[in-house]
Design a protein around this motif. Sequence first.
Motif, short mmCIF file in Angstrom:
data_model
loop_
_atom_site.label_atom_id
_atom_site.label_comp_id
_atom_site.label_asym_id
_atom_site.label_seq_id
_atom_site.Cartn_x
_atom_site.Cartn_y
_atom_site.Cartn_z
N THR A 1 0.81 -1.22 0.00
CA THR A 1 0.00 0.00 0.00
C THR A 1 0.84 1.27 0.00
O THR A 1 0.34 2.35 -0.31
CB THR A 1 -0.94 0.02 1.21
OG1 THR A 1 -0.17 -0.12 2.41
CG2 THR A 1 -1.95 -1.12 1.14
N PRO B 1 1.36 3.37 -3.78
CA PRO B 1 0.22 4.17 -4.23
C PRO B 1 -0.17 5.27 -3.26
O PRO B 1 -0.59 6.36 -3.67
CB PRO B 1 -0.91 3.14 -4.39
CG PRO B 1 -0.52 1.98 -3.55
CD PRO B 1 0.97 1.94 -3.61
N GLY C 1 2.16 8.03 -3.74
CA GLY C 1 1.77 8.71 -4.97
C GLY C 1 0.57 9.62 -4.75
O GLY C 1 0.50 10.73 -5.27
N LEU C 2 -0.39 9.14 -3.95
CA LEU C 2 -1.57 9.94 -3.65
C LEU C 2 -1.19 11.20 -2.87
O LEU C 2 -1.68 12.30 -3.16
CB LEU C 2 -2.58 9.10 -2.85
CG LEU C 2 -3.89 9.79 -2.48
CD1 LEU C 2 -4.66 10.20 -3.72
CD2 LEU C 2 -4.74 8.86 -1.60
N LEU D 1 1.86 6.15 -8.66
CA LEU D 1 0.44 5.80 -8.75
C LEU D 1 0.22 4.61 -9.67
O LEU D 1 -0.51 3.66 -9.33
CB LEU D 1 -0.36 7.01 -9.25
CG LEU D 1 -0.50 8.18 -8.27
CD1 LEU D 1 -1.12 9.39 -8.97
CD2 LEU D 1 -1.36 7.78 -7.07
N GLY E 1 2.31 1.47 -8.55
CA GLY E 1 1.77 0.85 -7.35
C GLY E 1 0.66 -0.13 -7.63
O GLY E 1 0.30 -0.95 -6.76
N VAL E 2 0.11 -0.11 -8.85
CA VAL E 2 -0.98 -1.02 -9.21
C VAL E 2 -0.44 -2.39 -9.63
O VAL E 2 -0.99 -3.43 -9.27
CB VAL E 2 -1.82 -0.42 -10.36
CG1 VAL E 2 -2.85 -1.43 -10.87
CG2 VAL E 2 -2.51 0.86 -9.88
N SER F 1 -4.57 0.62 -4.25
CA SER F 1 -3.80 1.10 -5.41
C SER F 1 -4.70 1.72 -6.47
O SER F 1 -4.39 2.79 -7.01
CB SER F 1 -2.97 -0.03 -6.00
OG SER F 1 -3.80 -1.07 -6.51
N SER G 1 -6.27 5.01 -5.13
CA SER G 1 -5.24 6.04 -5.10
C SER G 1 -4.97 6.58 -6.50
O SER G 1 -4.80 7.79 -6.69
CB SER G 1 -3.94 5.48 -4.50
OG SER G 1 -4.11 5.12 -3.15
N LEU G 2 -4.95 5.69 -7.48
CA LEU G 2 -4.73 6.11 -8.87
C LEU G 2 -5.84 7.03 -9.34
O LEU G 2 -5.59 8.08 -9.95
CB LEU G 2 -4.62 4.89 -9.77
CG LEU G 2 -4.51 5.17 -11.27
CD1 LEU G 2 -3.29 6.04 -11.58
CD2 LEU G 2 -4.44 3.85 -12.05
#
Length: 240
Positions: free
Chosen positions: A104, A107, A110-111, A180, A183-184, A226, A229-230
């Motif tokens: 986690t 992401p 990134g968020l 972002l 992280g997926v 993820s 967050s994206l």
Amino acid sequence: MDSIASTSLASLWDQVSGTQPDPDLWVVIATLVAALAVIVPHGVWRVSRNTITIAHEGGHGLVALLTGRSLSGIRLHSDTSGLTVSRGRPTGLGMILTAAAGYTAPPLLGLGGAALLGAGRITLLLWLATALLVAMLVMIRNAYGVLTVVLTGGLFLMVSWLAGPQVQAAFAYAVVWFLLLGGVRPGFELQAKRRRGGARDSDADQLSRLTHVPAGVWLFLFHAVSLCSLLAGAHWLLPL
């Protein structure tokens, strides 16, 4: 002399904490495409994934400290795997949160970065990232890990100090898009490995043993964090 130093520090703080203008839309789109270009192709991803591993293991380490555990060290390996060792109770909420923080962390970082960029805090983002990398370097316990973190931190430091505003903006947006989007992918890679019977000591499996909740549920949580967050990060990054 003290007055000059105070003025310099105040000027530096104003520069770091101040806002910068948003880049043009084409820069935002170009950095999005650049991030995809180092994530989607498998051969390139094998190299760029090292950055996601830094965030992954850093997440384990940070949450371990925040939950009162003692952080023994972090190792980063050339196959993009990593290991974070902490001491404390082998069960309980602290251990659960520490184990859940790995997949986690990229992401969510990134968020957080997208939120800063959405507020125009480009320089602050770059300095915070550099500070986190320096703090992580202290806990690295192998040569490859030191090399990876030093190179990554050096790049952030060079852009922060030497690059102009436009270059800083493009770099910051590229990094956040990478966190972002990058992280997926690891969650789906872990799911594929488990489907083939591998990765039975993954974070999801450790969480399953700690909580008696099926590993598939934890995988779903990794995917949910993820992907959400994206979507939220894209809302901040794209001037829609």
